[in-house]
Design an enzyme around this catalytic site. Structure first.
Site, mmCIF file in Angstrom:
data_model
loop_
_atom_site.group_PDB
_atom_site.id
_atom_site.type_symbol
_atom_site.label_atom_id
_atom_site.label_comp_id
_atom_site.label_asym_id
_atom_site.label_seq_id
_atom_site.Cartn_x
_atom_site.Cartn_y
_atom_site.Cartn_z
ATOM 1 N N MET A 29 0.855 -1.190 0.000
ATOM 2 C CA MET A 29 0.000 0.000 0.000
ATOM 3 C C MET A 29 0.895 1.246 0.000
ATOM 4 S SD MET A 29 -3.419 -0.942 2.068
ATOM 5 C CE MET A 29 -2.805 -0.791 3.730
ATOM 6 N N HIS A 33 9.044 0.976 3.351
ATOM 7 C CA HIS A 33 10.113 1.009 4.357
ATOM 8 C C HIS A 33 10.986 -0.222 4.142
ATOM 9 C CE1 HIS A 33 7.658 -2.022 6.262
ATOM 10 N NE2 HIS A 33 6.639 -1.173 6.320
ATOM 11 N N HIS A 36 9.324 -3.605 3.435
ATOM 12 C CA HIS A 36 8.883 -3.821 2.050
ATOM 13 C C HIS A 36 10.096 -4.109 1.149
ATOM 14 C CE1 HIS A 36 5.488 -0.976 3.276
ATOM 15 N NE2 HIS A 36 4.847 -2.047 2.855
ATOM 16 N N GLN A 60 -10.333 -2.351 2.676
ATOM 17 C CA GLN A 60 -9.821 -3.066 3.848
ATOM 18 C C GLN A 60 -9.700 -2.155 5.073
ATOM 19 O OE1 GLN A 60 -5.962 -4.028 1.754
ATOM 20 N NE2 GLN A 60 -5.132 -3.787 3.805
ATOM 21 N N LYS A 150 4.763 -9.790 9.550
ATOM 22 C CA LYS A 150 4.200 -8.851 10.539
ATOM 23 C C LYS A 150 2.675 -8.974 10.524
ATOM 24 C CE LYS A 150 3.609 -4.412 10.092
ATOM 25 N NZ LYS A 150 2.230 -4.052 10.505
ATOM 26 N N GLN A 154 -3.001 -12.062 8.153
ATOM 27 C CA GLN A 154 -3.264 -11.777 6.734
ATOM 28 C C GLN A 154 -2.603 -12.838 5.840
ATOM 29 O OE1 GLN A 154 -3.000 -7.791 4.668
ATOM 30 N NE2 GLN A 154 -0.921 -8.488 4.252
HETATM 31 O O1 PAF Z 1 -0.220 -5.780 3.704
HETATM 32 C C1 PAF Z 1 -0.614 -4.859 2.956
HETATM 33 O O2 PAF Z 1 0.095 -3.867 2.716
HETATM 34 C C2 PAF Z 1 -2.000 -4.949 2.339
HETATM 35 O O3 PAF Z 1 -2.904 -5.539 3.201
HETATM 36 C C3 PAF Z 1 -1.996 -5.653 0.961
HETATM 37 C C4 PAF Z 1 -1.594 -7.105 1.071
HETATM 38 C C5 PAF Z 1 -1.057 -4.925 0.015
HETATM 39 C C6 PAF Z 1 -3.406 -5.623 0.368
HETATM 40 O O4 PAF Z 1 -3.862 -4.316 0.206
#
Ligand code: PAF
Length: 281
Positions: A29, A33, A36, A60, A150, A154
């Site tokens: 998103m 940092h 990522h 979300q 983290k 998810q």
């Molecule tokens: O973890 C995230 O940054 C978000 O939940 C994702 C997987 C990109 C979905 O929008």
């Protein structure tokens, strides 16, 4: 580096990839940092081509203010991605491009994985994550997709999504990257004041001590101890602390030999919601 903004252009670029090549996807998103970038570097090492998607997914967010305040800096993100590899394809669509019909999440049956922890406190959150991730998988058709631990719940739910929707993609988990004092890297950390950001190492320290205690004490005792630590800390408000089975995510009632458990926590600091987790055995 120029981001791709439309599905049509993305399709055109991806169609040029010879089919024997592997394609890696790192969904994000934005507000990138080091956490990522670790995913992006791993994807580059393991695939012939890599797509990084940048999309702040409205479906979300259960809290409007959190969505509005979510940090965004596309030009900095592009610089960071380019510093890893200038050949990475960046897909940064608008909300209209992704949700042409309606900005609503699909409904999934994640078989209970979404009823606990984040799912309990964030209505429809995982339906929103499932909706965007399924759409990205369908548009990009990656061989491998990279997600950080983290967001462990998810990650577990995305594995379930792939299973129930029969999507042919390998889900690659990547370890949590932490700031020097232990705070798990998150785009939301940018919103913390310097003072609280420094103090927030307390969250991981508490998880580490909880892990030590889990060796000899019951889940209930560990949970009580963690709750008391947060009651003493006025800068941090604990939303939940849970010990759960890593496969089913069901809260631990009684330890079972050979089962793997993890501790999960959500904390508010200066109205900013932070999550973290740790493997216990
Ligand atoms: O973890 C995230 O940054 C978000 O939940 C994702 C997987 C990109 C979905 O929008």
């Amino acid at each position: 580096m120029r981001p791709i903004e439309t599905k049509k252009e993305l399709d055109k670029i991806l169609n040029r990839t010879p089919s024997s090549n592997t394609l890696g996807l790192v969904p994000t998103m934005g507000a990138l940092h080091k956490g990522h970038l670790a995913l992006v570097k791993k994807a580059v090492q393991e695939n012939d081509r890599v797509v990084v998607s940048i999309f702040v997914n409205p479906t979300q967010f259960n809290n409007k203010e959190d969505l509005v305040k979510y940090p965004k800096d596309l030009s900095k993100d592009l610089e960071l991605i380019e510093s890893v590899d200038p050949d990475i394809i960046v897909f940064a669509p608008s909300v209209e491009e992704i949700y042409a019909q309606s900005v609503r999440p699909k409904k999934y049956d994640f078989q209970g994985l979404d009823n606990v922890m984040e799912g309990e406190f964030r209505d429809d959150h995982f339906n929103g994550v499932g909706t965007i991730v399924e759409q990205l998988f369908s548009l990009i058709q990656p061989n491998n997709a990279y997600f950080g631990e983290k967001d462990f719940q998810q990650l577990r739910i995305i594995k379930k999504l792939v299973e129930i929707q029969k999507i042919p993609v390998n889900i690659i988990p990547c370890p949590i990257v932490r700031e020097d004092h232990g705070l798990a890297m998150s785009s939301r950390n940018e919103r913390l004041s310097e003072n609280i950001r420094l103090k927030a190492g307390f969250i991981f320290k508490t998880l580490q001590t909880a892990k030590e205690k889990f060796g000899t004490k019951s889940a209930l005792k560990v949970k009580e101890w963690v709750k008391n630590q947060f009651l003493k800390e006025e800068d941090f408000e604990m939303e939940y602390f849970e010990i759960a089975d890593v496969e089913t995510l069901s809260p631990l009632k009684r330890k079972v030999k050979n089962k793997k458990y993890r501790a999960f926590i959500a904390v508010y600091a200066e109205d900013i919601r932070l999550i973290d987790n740790i493997a216990l055995n």
